[in-house]
Scaffold this motif. Structure first.
Motif: not given
Length: 147
Positions: A82-85, A91-93
């Motif tokens: 969830d955090e990754y998605m 846009g926080d690559t």
């Protein structure tokens, strides 16, 4: 159904059940041994022993789970995903890249843990089948030859 017929059915079923349960146990053990897994040294009791039975498989699954929890910082795969998605979508690559590795490792650990727990469950089923075979044979004997 006559005692004779019941006894015959139970007498045939008993060795089939015992044999198939024992064969399943042997197959599971061979498959585990073929993987050449050793219980991680983090296990106080079984560290260093080969994973070749239900107890060592259960212990290794627990160690893998503990490692996954550590890698994930106490978060589950679902939480990391969830955090990754969310990071990727916003846009926080940088955050997404930081989460990608632990997310992947936790996912792989979950696969290994589930596989080991599945083998533990399979051992239980094979032991149940052997037990049913023994009970079936004892029942056949207990019916005696009253006919």
């Amino acid at each position: 159904m006559s005692n004779r017929l019941a006894r015959t059915i139970l007498s045939v079923a008993s060795p089939v059940l015992v044999g198939s349960g024992a064969a399943a146990w042997a197959t599971i053990t061979k498959q585990l041994k073929d993987q050449r897994i050793t219980v991680h040294p983090d296990s106080e009791k079984l560290g260093g022993k080969p994973v070749a039975g239900p107890v060592t498989a259960f212990e290794q699954a627990n160690v893998v789970g503990a490692h996954a929890e550590h890698i994930g910082g106490g978060k589950t795969f679902a939480e990391l995903s969830d955090e990754y998605m969310a990071a990727a979508q916003s846009g926080d690559t940088e955050k997404a890249e930081a989460l990608a590795g632990p997310r992947e490792q936790v996912m792989q650990a979950n696969f290994v843990k589930a596989s080991l727990f599945t083998s533990v469950l399979a051992y239980g089923v094979s032991a149940l089948v052997v037990g049913m075979g023994v009970v079936t044979g004892a029942t056949a004997i207990a019916l005696g030859s009253d006919d």
